[in-house]
Design an enzyme around this catalytic site. Sequence first.
Site, PDB file in Angstrom:
ATOM      1  N   SER A  80       5.231  28.744 -17.654  1.00  0.00           N
ATOM      2  CA  SER A  80       4.750  29.095 -18.990  1.00  0.00           C
ATOM      3  C   SER A  80       5.916  29.289 -19.951  1.00  0.00           C
ATOM      4  O   SER A  80       6.705  28.396 -20.151  1.00  0.00           O
ATOM      5  CB  SER A  80       3.851  30.324 -18.916  1.00  0.00           C
ATOM      6  OG  SER A  80       3.230  30.586 -20.143  1.00  0.00           O
TER       7      SER A  80
ATOM      8  N   ASP B 219      -0.121  26.250 -23.441  1.00  0.00           N
ATOM      9  CA  ASP B 219      -1.352  27.039 -23.483  1.00  0.00           C
ATOM     10  C   ASP B 219      -1.284  28.072 -24.620  1.00  0.00           C
ATOM     11  O   ASP B 219      -2.308  28.544 -25.093  1.00  0.00           O
ATOM     12  CB  ASP B 219      -1.659  27.706 -22.138  1.00  0.00           C
ATOM     13  CG  ASP B 219      -0.580  28.657 -21.643  1.00  0.00           C
ATOM     14  OD1 ASP B 219       0.515  28.690 -22.244  1.00  0.00           O
ATOM     15  OD2 ASP B 219      -0.831  29.359 -20.653  1.00  0.00           O
TER      16      ASP B 219
ATOM     17  N   ASP C 114       4.500  26.955 -26.432  1.00  0.00           N
ATOM     18  CA  ASP C 114       5.340  27.270 -25.285  1.00  0.00           C
ATOM     19  C   ASP C 114       5.373  26.045 -24.365  1.00  0.00           C
ATOM     20  O   ASP C 114       4.659  25.062 -24.599  1.00  0.00           O
ATOM     21  CB  ASP C 114       4.860  28.543 -24.581  1.00  0.00           C
ATOM     22  CG  ASP C 114       3.535  28.379 -23.864  1.00  0.00           C
ATOM     23  OD1 ASP C 114       2.827  27.390 -24.124  1.00  0.00           O
ATOM     24  OD2 ASP C 114       3.182  29.255 -23.042  1.00  0.00           O
TER      25      ASP C 114
END
Length: 588
Positions: A167, A323, A319
């Site tokens: 992430s 998401d 990012d």
Amino acid sequence: MKSFSFMHENDIIQVYLGGFLIMSLVEERYEKWVNHPNLDQRYKAELENMSDQEKNDAFYTTIEFGTAGMRGLLGPGTNRINIHTIRKATQGFANYIIKNGEEACKKGIAIGYDNRHMSRELAFDCADLLAKNNIASYVYDSLRPTPMLSFAVRYNKCFGGIMITASHNPKEYNGYKLYDDKGCQLVPHLADAVICEVNAIEDELAIDANCTEEQKKLITVMGDDVDQDYYKHVLSIQLNPDVKKDIKIVFSPEHGTANIPVKDVFKMTGYNCIPVEEQCTPDPDFSNTPTPNPEQPGAYELSLKYAKENDADLILVCDPDADRMGVGVKHNGEYIVLTGNQSGAVEIEYICSQLTEKGLMPENPVMFNTVVTSDLGEKVAADYGVSTEKTLTGFKFIGEKVAKYEVTHEKNYVFGYEESYGSLVKPFVRDKDAPQALLILAEACAFYKQQGKDLVDVLNDLYDRHGTYEESQVALTLSGEAGANRIKQILADLRADAPKEIAGVKVVRSEDYQECTICEGGKVSELTGFTKSNVLKYYLEDGSWIAVRPSGTEPKCKFYYCIKGADKAEAHAKTEKFQKAMSELTAE
């Protein structure tokens, strides 16, 4: 003098005699790895050159699943992300799939990956290991956003999914997320079943992914057909597709997976998208950005430069696994970066106002957010007759709610979001979906520009209608074994001696999501509707609240502030007071 220290199962067990170390689980694990015949040789030299502290950090525990799966530093060791710990997790997942029957194995697992070091290698190794277990898989041919992996699970009618990503974490990290058949990250009772299978595996180094050529046929490489169907669904979220697109958008994927999908979506919809070219390469070292995290100012540095040069109306960044997104708005000649709470409130206002105006608001509409998300969004939703249901942190809990109402039809989904820059406009994906969020924000920007407003003007209007809030998050980073113990101690101390006031403002209600209790007016009652989680929340007499929780994916203790003031200046001043008070309250 003798000293004995016996800790929990996954912690170090050490016995000292006269100050000398006699036995250490860390050393035992280290020796097993460095001498194991199946050790991937890329790790050998790194292991041999480890200091004692590095050994301890790499082996003092086993890496665990948190709120967003398994995430950690890349490198050798039981507490690291590497090919062996990923194989252990995947073999555990495979055992879980097999126990769900032959049909689950046939449906298979969709697999995606981002731009990080080893992501592609780990993804295809997962596919090989699943094939070795006679489980089908569908692997993307190149890097894709996390929401597209969620979509692929649903598109291919898979039993579940795997996403290799860390992430928004720094370049040293990677991670592993698991999804169910609805494209939602595993909720606790499902994750617990997988974790039991993973923990039953004693030797991660003994696992290999050597499948036969016949088993290789179980692996399908996905391509453009899935992408095009995803794009079609993204385009369906538009509420005013014919709005005059008289805006300039500067966009950065921060070296991650959003580059092609977002540019494709903007091209299809006719928006003027100016990409930050230096950050469009899928670079695992994030060479041209100080940070890939939209929560941090460094993520916007180059985009701000582009915006000023091009007189852009909007800055949009994602990012690395796309998401989550961040947004900057040109307001009175300056660029203002919105928080996730603020951009979420603006999205809610635009969506709800347009659904209402067009007569498209469904019956029994519901919006989802989390227990650490600002009150502002809930007030905006209520203004349009939309109820709000709160979940724990982690979009899987929102996905779980979506799945519930999909079956019961008691309520109809309108929007879902978290304070951490993640939102979902339409639930054909069951995770945060930045491409959707970017498109709806671009449309809102164009729509309000025709009214002589920018998105900050819209936000200020919301403050005028619903009260002024300043939301912030302070993350206390505490790495390694000592850091993990300190985080546990902070939460334990707050439970043992709960604050009755913070910065001179009375605490009128407290909620403990681990003990499942509410304390209000001197009375303790049961807190229901949530899975147990290590979260504390304090409601203050002035309408503000403060929450504390350890991060599920990083070595951090997070403090969330939703502070209410008569105006921005008062809210800001109060925020500084509350942050100082909490710092003092939790200091060693």
